[in-house]
Write a protein that holds these residues in place. Structure first.
Motif, PDB file in Angstrom:
ATOM      1  N   PRO A 134      71.307 -27.342 -20.649  1.00 15.88           N
ATOM      2  CA  PRO A 134      72.367 -27.441 -19.663  1.00 15.88           C
ATOM      3  C   PRO A 134      72.984 -28.829 -19.693  1.00 15.88           C
ATOM      4  CG  PRO A 134      70.208 -27.552 -18.599  1.00 15.88           C
ATOM      5  CD  PRO A 134      69.962 -27.215 -20.033  1.00 15.88           C
ATOM      6  N   SER A 135      74.279 -28.882 -19.419  1.00 17.02           N
ATOM      7  CA  SER A 135      74.991 -30.156 -19.415  1.00 17.02           C
ATOM      8  C   SER A 135      75.546 -30.429 -18.038  1.00 17.02           C
ATOM      9  CB  SER A 135      76.141 -30.145 -20.428  1.00 17.02           C
ATOM     10  OG  SER A 135      77.046 -29.104 -20.125  1.00 17.02           O
ATOM     11  N   ASP A 136      75.753 -31.684 -17.769  1.00 16.06           N
ATOM     12  CA  ASP A 136      76.309 -32.072 -16.471  1.00 16.06           C
ATOM     13  C   ASP A 136      77.767 -31.654 -16.412  1.00 16.06           C
ATOM     14  OD1 ASP A 136      75.781 -34.076 -14.029  1.00 16.06           O
ATOM     15  OD2 ASP A 136      77.835 -34.287 -14.735  1.00 16.06           O
ATOM     16  N   PRO A 137      78.244 -31.081 -15.298  1.00 20.61           N
ATOM     17  CA  PRO A 137      79.626 -30.651 -15.210  1.00 20.61           C
ATOM     18  C   PRO A 137      80.618 -31.762 -15.469  1.00 20.61           C
ATOM     19  CG  PRO A 137      78.343 -29.788 -13.380  1.00 20.61           C
ATOM     20  CD  PRO A 137      77.473 -30.751 -14.088  1.00 20.61           C
ATOM     21  N   LEU A 138      80.318 -32.978 -15.019  1.00 20.25           N
ATOM     22  CA  LEU A 138      81.254 -34.070 -15.233  1.00 20.25           C
ATOM     23  C   LEU A 138      81.299 -34.458 -16.696  1.00 20.25           C
ATOM     24  CD1 LEU A 138      80.629 -36.371 -12.155  1.00 20.25           C
ATOM     25  CD2 LEU A 138      82.429 -34.698 -12.514  1.00 20.25           C
ATOM     26  N   GLU A 139      80.172 -34.355 -17.391  1.00 16.40           N
ATOM     27  CA  GLU A 139      80.170 -34.674 -18.810  1.00 16.40           C
ATOM     28  C   GLU A 139      80.982 -33.659 -19.602  1.00 16.40           C
ATOM     29  OE1 GLU A 139      75.774 -36.790 -18.958  1.00 16.40           O
ATOM     30  OE2 GLU A 139      76.109 -34.847 -19.873  1.00 16.40           O
ATOM     31  N   ASP A 140      81.096 -32.433 -19.097  1.00 19.92           N
ATOM     32  CA  ASP A 140      81.862 -31.412 -19.799  1.00 19.92           C
ATOM     33  C   ASP A 140      83.329 -31.791 -19.900  1.00 19.92           C
ATOM     34  OD1 ASP A 140      79.641 -29.954 -20.169  1.00 19.92           O
ATOM     35  OD2 ASP A 140      79.981 -28.574 -18.490  1.00 19.92           O
ATOM     36  N   LEU A 141      83.814 -32.608 -18.945  1.00 18.81           N
ATOM     37  CA  LEU A 141      85.213 -33.016 -18.998  1.00 18.81           C
ATOM     38  C   LEU A 141      85.485 -33.870 -20.227  1.00 18.81           C
ATOM     39  CD1 LEU A 141      85.865 -33.906 -15.264  1.00 18.81           C
ATOM     40  CD2 LEU A 141      86.524 -31.835 -16.488  1.00 18.81           C
ATOM     41  N   LEU A 201      87.208 -24.898   5.352  1.00 19.91           N
ATOM     42  CA  LEU A 201      86.743 -23.922   4.361  1.00 19.91           C
ATOM     43  C   LEU A 201      86.052 -22.760   5.078  1.00 19.91           C
ATOM     44  CD1 LEU A 201      85.240 -26.377   1.700  1.00 19.91           C
ATOM     45  CD2 LEU A 201      87.285 -24.950   1.398  1.00 19.91           C
ATOM     46  N   PRO A 202      86.796 -21.995   5.882  1.00 17.25           N
ATOM     47  CA  PRO A 202      86.139 -20.930   6.655  1.00 17.25           C
ATOM     48  C   PRO A 202      85.496 -19.867   5.770  1.00 17.25           C
ATOM     49  CG  PRO A 202      88.531 -20.742   6.760  1.00 17.25           C
ATOM     50  CD  PRO A 202      88.247 -22.058   6.140  1.00 17.25           C
ATOM     51  N   GLU A 203      86.049 -19.630   4.571  1.00 16.57           N
ATOM     52  CA  GLU A 203      85.484 -18.603   3.695  1.00 16.57           C
ATOM     53  C   GLU A 203      84.206 -19.060   3.000  1.00 16.57           C
ATOM     54  OE1 GLU A 203      88.132 -21.205   1.282  1.00 16.57           O
ATOM     55  OE2 GLU A 203      88.322 -20.172   3.216  1.00 16.57           O
ATOM     56  N   ARG A 204      83.870 -20.351   3.092  1.00 18.03           N
ATOM     57  CA  ARG A 204      82.701 -20.894   2.405  1.00 18.03           C
ATOM     58  C   ARG A 204      81.585 -21.254   3.382  1.00 18.03           C
ATOM     59  NH1 ARG A 204      85.278 -19.348  -1.339  1.00 18.03           N
ATOM     60  NH2 ARG A 204      83.755 -17.756  -0.866  1.00 18.03           N
ATOM     61  N   ALA A 205      81.549 -20.620   4.562  1.00 17.88           N
ATOM     62  CA  ALA A 205      80.545 -20.966   5.582  1.00 17.88           C
ATOM     63  C   ALA A 205      79.127 -20.755   5.065  1.00 17.88           C
ATOM     64  CB  ALA A 205      80.788 -20.141   6.844  1.00 17.88           C
ATOM     65  N   VAL A 206      78.867 -19.640   4.372  1.00 16.71           N
ATOM     66  CA  VAL A 206      77.519 -19.349   3.874  1.00 16.71           C
ATOM     67  C   VAL A 206      77.098 -20.381   2.837  1.00 16.71           C
ATOM     68  CG1 VAL A 206      76.116 -17.658   2.639  1.00 16.71           C
ATOM     69  CG2 VAL A 206      77.785 -16.890   4.353  1.00 16.71           C
ATOM     70  N   GLU A 207      77.967 -20.712   1.911  1.00 17.59           N
ATOM     71  CA  GLU A 207      77.631 -21.653   0.856  1.00 17.59           C
ATOM     72  C   GLU A 207      77.438 -23.063   1.416  1.00 17.59           C
ATOM     73  OE1 GLU A 207      79.387 -18.090  -0.715  1.00 17.59           O
ATOM     74  OE2 GLU A 207      80.268 -19.560   0.668  1.00 17.59           O
ATOM     75  N   LEU A 208      78.275 -23.460   2.373  1.00 18.47           N
ATOM     76  CA  LEU A 208      78.109 -24.783   2.969  1.00 18.47           C
ATOM     77  C   LEU A 208      76.798 -24.893   3.744  1.00 18.47           C
ATOM     78  CD1 LEU A 208      81.785 -25.450   4.143  1.00 18.47           C
ATOM     79  CD2 LEU A 208      80.567 -26.581   2.283  1.00 18.47           C
ATOM     80  N   LEU A 232      77.685 -26.672  -8.128  1.00 20.62           N
ATOM     81  CA  LEU A 232      78.806 -25.748  -8.324  1.00 20.62           C
ATOM     82  C   LEU A 232      80.075 -26.305  -7.683  1.00 20.62           C
ATOM     83  CD1 LEU A 232      80.017 -22.986  -9.120  1.00 20.62           C
ATOM     84  CD2 LEU A 232      79.224 -22.121  -6.922  1.00 20.62           C
ATOM     85  N   PHE A 233      79.965 -26.801  -6.457  1.00 19.02           N
ATOM     86  CA  PHE A 233      81.126 -27.379  -5.789  1.00 19.02           C
ATOM     87  C   PHE A 233      81.668 -28.573  -6.573  1.00 19.02           C
ATOM     88  CE2 PHE A 233      80.091 -24.583  -2.454  1.00 19.02           C
ATOM     89  CZ  PHE A 233      81.048 -24.642  -1.455  1.00 19.02           C
ATOM     90  N   ARG A 234      80.747 -29.416  -7.079  1.00 18.51           N
ATOM     91  CA  ARG A 234      81.189 -30.583  -7.838  1.00 18.51           C
ATOM     92  C   ARG A 234      81.879 -30.168  -9.135  1.00 18.51           C
ATOM     93  NH1 ARG A 234      77.498 -35.154 -10.813  1.00 18.51           N
ATOM     94  NH2 ARG A 234      76.831 -33.299 -11.932  1.00 18.51           N
ATOM     95  N   GLU A 252      90.408 -21.921  -4.878  1.00 17.38           N
ATOM     96  CA  GLU A 252      90.418 -20.814  -5.831  1.00 17.38           C
ATOM     97  C   GLU A 252      89.317 -20.986  -6.879  1.00 17.38           C
ATOM     98  OE1 GLU A 252      94.334 -20.579  -7.437  1.00 17.38           O
ATOM     99  OE2 GLU A 252      95.225 -19.796  -5.594  1.00 17.38           O
ATOM    100  N   GLU A 253      89.142 -22.216  -7.359  1.00 14.06           N
ATOM    101  CA  GLU A 253      88.071 -22.485  -8.324  1.00 14.06           C
ATOM    102  C   GLU A 253      86.706 -22.143  -7.731  1.00 14.06           C
ATOM    103  OE1 GLU A 253      87.702 -23.607 -11.390  1.00 14.06           O
ATOM    104  OE2 GLU A 253      89.789 -23.817 -11.957  1.00 14.06           O
ATOM    105  N   LEU A 254      86.497 -22.464  -6.463  1.00 15.16           N
ATOM    106  CA  LEU A 254      85.227 -22.132  -5.808  1.00 15.16           C
ATOM    107  C   LEU A 254      85.002 -20.625  -5.785  1.00 15.16           C
ATOM    108  CD1 LEU A 254      85.073 -24.587  -2.760  1.00 15.16           C
ATOM    109  CD2 LEU A 254      83.560 -24.542  -4.743  1.00 15.16           C
TER     110      LEU A 254
END
Length: 989
Positions: A121-128, A764-771, A796-798, A822-824
């Motif tokens: 696995p790679s770090d998401p920021l490194e993927d950029l 972010l009302p649609e992300r209450a469970v994830e938050l 995932l959020f990052r 939308e990405e979330l």
């Protein structure tokens, strides 16, 4: 001769400001022509470069029916080389890869393929920073120079030599962007799917031996990297038996039409024996496509050049006419001294020629400078600056003809001057009936333009420049001839309104606006031309954008995952907050589709989905059949939907039976009835925008759309899905302040990012469970220190915010926030499905990107008519100064009877305001008319129907800019009039 020269230039020296304005108008008119023709030449060279780079000198080629996305057998080249008329044969492999710049010049062996699931696995920021997408092109160095000549100025360093498997030539622009130099090393990574539909990767290291100057014709086109064919085939997995390449090129010995046709037929028979859907193409077909693209660009540039020269024409005409009127007494005196009419006309012509020559000489460097500036600010649209020699000739000839045409009417007026004119203080007023005659003539010209647009086939207009110039001339001259009559009709009302606003007597303004109709008309026409082109461009662009409303034509987003998951799992995965109506699709059912032609393609696809869900998401257009009947038939089973490309390639149509055999061995074939022929304009436009036209065609030729039920019954395929199509259901919320900054939020510390998300939770009302899950991760962190490895949801959020950060500067705060939400939603769909690999995209974001590029291109083109408005401003300033000079005694009399300087300034400024308002009114009408004509031609030629849309803010801004230009052009004459010497002005001359 010396005396003639003195007479011809006396008006220059007497009126240096007006002379400078006339020369400036010609210079800017010529400069605009040089500007747009050089821009056209730059675009044309980019297209030609693309043809050179891919077609080269080949006369015939063998391609896959899938275009650049497919492959053909390399062995065909060996057989084709044996044909009698074939001189040389070569082949290439083109494959998308990822280029990574190595920090050290050390070679590493190619890695063995590994499933993606086994990769660390790679770090998401490194993927950029994971690399740059490129098109790796495998070539045969020993034959490449025969098919394509790489000039020394095109290549820095050298080309690949035979036997150099580790050498590569890199696109120079890409090398500059990422800091690659000759001698540096980089790694190419390629990805494929194996038999089990698992993603595998291979990589290899190369050394840069050359940098290639290669123009790209679209901003989305990937840069090219040339390497040896064997190495690219190994990376792409095309080195098995039979070896595969993207394209085979042939150079013939005899290229006469008869020999070319005969060789093409032989090659068709040779390729036909493979029965794999390979196609034979002639280079003439590609060249016709290039010519069509060149004609389209040439059409736009010719239109803008014509309008720019029209602007200069009106200014030259009005300036010389005013000079003739002012010198009427002088010309009458010359006639008394024995000058003939021809000599007086030659005197006026000599003055115009000298002005025109000076303006042309100055205009050429102005145009070249504007072209360089345009390339600097819009390199992705224009490419690299190129000088167009035909454009320079056109600019010089156009400037000369414009000058002569502008001098023609003053010359004729000069020839009518009699010796008695020397005893008259001023010219006699022009009869009012001429304004009405001109108005009728103008209406007739406008009607002639409408007749040309509606009765002459649009394709003839499109390919014949002389017809385009004639249609534009009729339209602009028609409106110009209507202006004098319009001034007589509405001028009185405009004068009263302006006089009331400026607290002046209407008679003072009416004396000049109403009685000096022709002079006023010249000012209005100068403003009209520049404003009309701006209005035409912005209305046409908005109409194009409004005609294509992608989210209403297709889904707002898609997610493709691998491997496919059970339909029940996918159904749970799509139930994510913020996801609205959705559809599950299985696009991976391989099969063979049998048509009535010679070829049956073993790599076709049966796409399974639910028809009710699919048609709620995708608004497809039915070429044959209708949606209601098609859905009923699909529910019944045994029916499929196909595309028009499928119908043409398979020779099967609506209501007929098509035979489909699954890819599994010993599986039986099944027959399906074609329930409808469908197309998607939205997908067509998106594919063209991203240079994916070949891929779209390949997918539409060998694909049928059926149901999950038929896939299970006919092919024994489990109910599974790998493609999610959906619309978003995100409530509008405020934008966090972090999204309004010039740079994205700091993502380096997990705890800080978690705290930031906690502040955003009300938004972010649609992300209450994830938050809430993120809060739980933070609370359970050992010693209160949250690390990324312990917070999977936080990662995932990052990752999704990092994806948005990649295009941070090109979006507004609202667009950044919308894209992040939308990405979330898309990321959560992938997470819940448990996919090893995914590809996703927001169609809404795609539309915003295309709209943004359309509007940026509009602003780029709008700069050209803004220069035309500056030309008009010079003319307005000239005419206003001439007005002040001709009314010097009247203004002096007004000052003598008590008028203040402020009143005189308001008088002259009021005249500019009235004429500016009238010029804007006619300019907007002309611009709307021009946009209507262009929209109609687009619909006829390209079959795309723009939706008539007027961007009122842009039009209002253009009107405001035009009025400002007009008022500024009147400031100097107004100031001069207010400061005039009363005693001197009242002297009898």
């Amino acid at each position: 001769m010396r005396h003639w020269w003195q007479l011809g230039t006396r008006n220059w020296r007497a009126k240096p400001g007006r002379t400078a304005g006339a020369v400036g108008a010609i210079a800017l008119g010529v400069g605009v022509v040089v500007w747009v023709t050089c821009a056209y030449e730059s675009v044309r060279l980019a297209l030609s470069d693309q043809v050179w780079f891919w077609i080269g000198r080949s006369h015939l080629s063998v391609d896959s029916v899938y275009g650049e996305q497919g492959t053909v057998f390399q062995s065909i080249a060996d057989e084709a080389a044996g044909l009698k008329n074939v001189a040389h044969v070569t082949y290439r492999l083109k494959y998308p890869m990822t280029l990574e710049r190595l920090p050290q010049a050390t070679s590493t062996p190619a890695s063995t393929p590994r499933p993606q699931s086994e990769l660390p696995p790679s770090d998401p920021l490194e993927d950029l920073e994971g690399g740059v997408e490129v098109q790796a092109i495998g070539i045969r160095p020993e034959l490449e120079s025969i098919f394509r000549q790489y000039d020394p100025e095109r290549v820095a360093g050298r080309m690949i030599e035979p036997g150099e498997n580790d050498a590569a030539v890199v696109d120079r622009t890409l090398a500059t962007e990422i800091g690659l130099k000759i001698g540096d090393q980089f790694r190419l990574r390629a990805a494929q799917l194996d038999e089990a539909n698992r993603r595998i990767e291979t990589s290899a290291t190369f050394t840069v031996v050359g940098l290639l100057e290669h123009r790209r014709i679209a901003k989305q086109q990937s840069p090219a990297v040339l390497a040896s064919l064997d190495r690219v085939q190994a990376l792409a997995g095309c080195d098995g038996e039979p070896r595969q390449v993207t394209k085979i090129d042939l150079i013939l010995k005899d290229t006469t039409p008869k020999a070319l046709t005969a060789t093409e037929l032989e090659l068709h028979r040779l390729v036909g024996r493979y029965a794999e859907g390979f196609v034979v193409n002639s280079a003439a077909t590609k060249l016709k496509q290039v010519e069509a693209a060149e004609r389209q660009t040439q059409f736009i540039m010719l239109l803008i050049s014509t309008v720019a020269l029209f602007t200069a024409f009106f200014i030259i005409l009005s300036t010389l006419s005013m000079g003739m009127v002012e010198r009427l007494g002088q010309l009458g005196t010359l006639r008394c001294l024995g000058m003939t009419r021809a000599q007086v006309a030659a005197l006026m012509l000599g003055e115009a020629v000298a002005l025109g020559a000076t303006g042309i000489i100055l205009g050429i460097p102005v145009g070249l400078g504007l072209g360089q500036l345009t390339v600097h600010f819009a390199r992705e649209y224009i490419g690299y600056f190129a000088i167009s020699r035909p454009g320079l000739v056109l600019a010089v000839a156009g400037g000369a003809l414009t000058t002569l045409a502008g001098a023609l009417l003053p010359m004729l007026q000069t020839m009518r001057v009699s010796p008695l004119a020397a005893s008259r203080p001023q010219s006699q007023p022009t009869p009012g009936v001429l304004a009405w005659i001109c108005g009728m003539l103008g209406v007739g010209m406008i009607a002639g333009h409408v007749w040309m647009i509606t009765h002459i086939p649009a394709n003839r207009l499109y390919v014949n420049p002389e017809l385009v110039v004639s249609a534009v001339a009729l339209l602009y001259c028609g409106y110009a001839f209507v202006v004098p009559a319009a001034i007589r009709v509405v001028g009185a009302l405009a004068v009263r309104l302006a006089a009331g606003a400026l607290r002046l007597r209407p008679q003072l303004l009416a004396d000049q606006v109403g009685k000096a109709v022709w002079r006023s008309s010249a000012i209005c026409c100068g403003l009209m031309v520049g404003l009309s082109l701006i209005v035409t461009l912005v209305v046409h662009s908005e109409s194009i954008a409004a005609g294509w409303n992608f989210p209403k034509q297709f889904c707002e987003a898609f997610v493709y995952i691998s491997p496919p998951v059970e339909k029940s799992v996918a159904d749970k995965a799509r139930r994510v907050g913020g996801i609205g109506p959705s559809c599950l699709v299985n696009p991976n059912i391989r099969c063979t589709i049998y048509g009535k032609g010679l070829f049956n393609f073993p790599f076709s696809l049966f796409i399974a989905g639910d028809p009710d869900e699919f048609f709620r998401i995708a608004n497809l257009e039915f070429v044959e059949g209708n949606a209601e009947e098609a859905i009923a038939k699909l529910r019944k089973g045994g029916h499929v939907l196909v595309t028009p490309e499928f119908v043409r390639s398979k020779n099967l149509g609506y209501g007929q039976k098509v035979t489909i055999r699954p890819a599994a061995l010993f599986a039986g074939a099944r027959q399906f009835e074609i329930a409808g022929v469908v197309t998607s304009p939205a997908l067509d436009i998106a594919a063209n925008y991203f240079n994916a036209g070949d891929m779209l065609i390949s997918q539409s030729v060998h694909v049928v759309l059926g149901t999950f039920s038929d896939a299970r019954k006919a092919f024994g395929v489990r109910d599974e899905a790998s493609l999610f199509l959906f619309n978003f259901d995100l409530a509008e919320t405020a934008v966090p302040p972090e999204f309004a900054g010039e740079s994205p939020p700091d993502l380096s510390k997990a705890a800080d990012f978690a705290e930031m998300l906690n502040r955003w939770s009300p938004l972010l009302p649609e992300r209450a469970v994830e938050l809430e899950q993120i809060r739980a991760e933070a609370a359970s962190a050992p010693n209160g220190r949250l690390h990324w490895l312990q917070a999977s949801m936080l990662r995932l959020f990052r990752e999704r915010l990092a994806a948005v950060a990649g295009e941070w500067s090109g979006r507004s705060p609202e667009q950044r926030w919308q894209a992040f939400r939308e990405e979330l939603a898309m990321g959560l769909v992938v997470r819940r499905s448990g996919a090893n690999w995914e590809q996703h995209g927001s169609v809404r974001e795609l539309k915003q990107r295309i709209d943004r590029d359309l509007r940026r291109a509009t602003r780029l083109f709008a700069a050209i008519p803004m220069v035309a408005l500056i030309v008009a401003a010079l003319g307005v300033g000239n005419l206003m100064m001439a007005n002040v000079a001709s009314r010097s005694r009247q203004i002096a009399t007004l000052r003598a009877v008590g008028a203040t300087r402020w009143q005189i300034m308001r008088l002259v400024t009021g005249e500019a305001l009235v004429l500016g308002t009238l010029g804007c009114a006619v300019g907007v009408a002309l611009g709307l008319h021009g946009a209507r004509s262009i929209n109609w031609m687009v619909e006829v030629i390209w079959g795309y129907q723009p939706v008539w849309t007027i961007p009122y803010p842009w039009v209002a801004l253009s009107i405001g800019f035009t009025l400002l230009v007009c008022l500024l052009a009147g400031v100097i004459p107004a100031t001069r009039a207010a400061r005039s010497n009363i005693i001197k002005a009242l002297h009898t001359t």
